[in-house]
Design a protein around this motif. Structure first.
Motif: not given
Length: 331
Positions: A273-296
């Protein structure tokens, strides 16, 4: 037939026999009474002890049990801020058909695997170096300096690495100084899909390897020196001593810290979340960040809850293995 003569009348013998029987019965009744009193006193003390646990149990239920049950309930609903609609296993069916979920799940596994492997390799190497016959003051200073990354909060460590990996940051400057890249060129480590996840993993490795180092160093210092002395007498080389003495003696420590680190790395959220926010284009998105973005951000609370339940099942399985391993060691 032999008759015993006691010199006492028969009536006195009967009376004495009855008195002895009553005394034995009374003794047994007194023993049973004291046993009941002791058991009652012990149960009263246990009830009193458990009564002191009620505040902690209420906090545990409020902060852990209730949210867990509510997330499981919510995973069977299509929910947003305005309504909830029962969909059954619809969210889980959508997960199985969502390529983005499988991508984030796979990247979580890759992030966890590389983090644990490099944590173990670096931590074990440094623990072996610090366990050598060196000056005690130097060992204490080196151990204090190497443990600094572990003392940093994940968000602070993430911001440090964001500045280091910036296009005109320290890392690119070092690569330019040694001639790896051109002075007019710059590498966007966090903005390139091919290097974003690796950069986040490198930060996580740097921040958490001191935990492995400290635990393995403690394990090495507990290995009996007589084993190495006997191996030297038998002519065993250093690699053979490491393989047949050091690793078997560290097996319990390694198993414990690998399982713990697997749990911590699999649920990691702050570095991404701090370094990439899951980007670019979901290239660094992990399950915890996906839960956050889908929910909030997307307000898909039911779908995010289903993702959280999947993560919970995985972590619960690993935790059960860890607890079973710990209990087997205790027994």
């Amino acid at each position: 037939m032999t008759v015993l003569h006691t010199g006492a009348p028969p009536s006195r013998l009967v009376t004495a026999h009855k008195s002895a029987g009553l005394s034995r019965t009374g003794g047994r009744s007194r023993i049973g009474w004291w046993t009941m009193l002791s058991l009652r006193r012990r149960y009263r003390e246990e009830i009193l002890a458990y009564s002191f646990l009620w505040p902690a149990l209420l906090i545990l239920v409020a902060l852990l049990i209730y949210p867990l049950v509510d997330v499981i309930r919510l995973s069977f609903h299509d929910s947003n801020l305005q309504r909830e609609t029962w969909v059954g296993f619809g969210n889980y069916a959508a997960l199985l058909q969502d390529p983005l979920f499988w991508r984030s799940f796979g990247q979580t596994v890759i992030f966890t695997l590389f983090s644990v492997v490099f944590h173990l390799a670096i931590g074990l190497a440094l623990a072996l170096l610090l366990n050598m016959q060196i000056n005690d003051s130097f060992r204490a200073i080196a151990r204090g300096l190497l443990i600094v990354p572990w003392l940093l909060a994940p968000t602070v460590a993430g911001m440090i690495w964001v500045l280091m990996l910036a296009p005109f940051g320290v890392f690119n400057g070092l690569l330019v100084s040694v001639g790896v890249i051109d002075a007019n060129a710059s590498v966007s480590w966090l903005g390139d899909p091919s290097t974003a996840l690796g950069s986040v993993t490198a930060m996580n490795v740097w921040r958490a390897f001191p935990f492995f180092m400290v635990m393995l160093l403690a394990g090495l210092q507990a290995v009996p020196k007589q084993l190495y002395e006997a191996a030297e007498i038998d002519g065993a080389s250093l690699p053979r001593q490491f393989w047949h003495i050091t690793l078997p003696q560290l097996r319990g420590v390694i198993t414990t810290i690998v399982l713990l680190d697997s749990i911590w790395s699999f649920r990691a959220f702050d570095p991404v979340f701090v370094m990439t926010g899951g980007g670019p284009a979901h290239a660094s998105e992990v399950l915890a960040s996906a839960i956050y973005f889908d929910g909030f951000q997307k307000l898909r609370f039911g779908y995010a809850s289903a993702e959280a339940v999947v993560m919970f099942v995985v972590l619960f399985t690993v935790s059960a293995i860890y607890v079973r391993r710990t209990m087997s060691n205790v027994n």
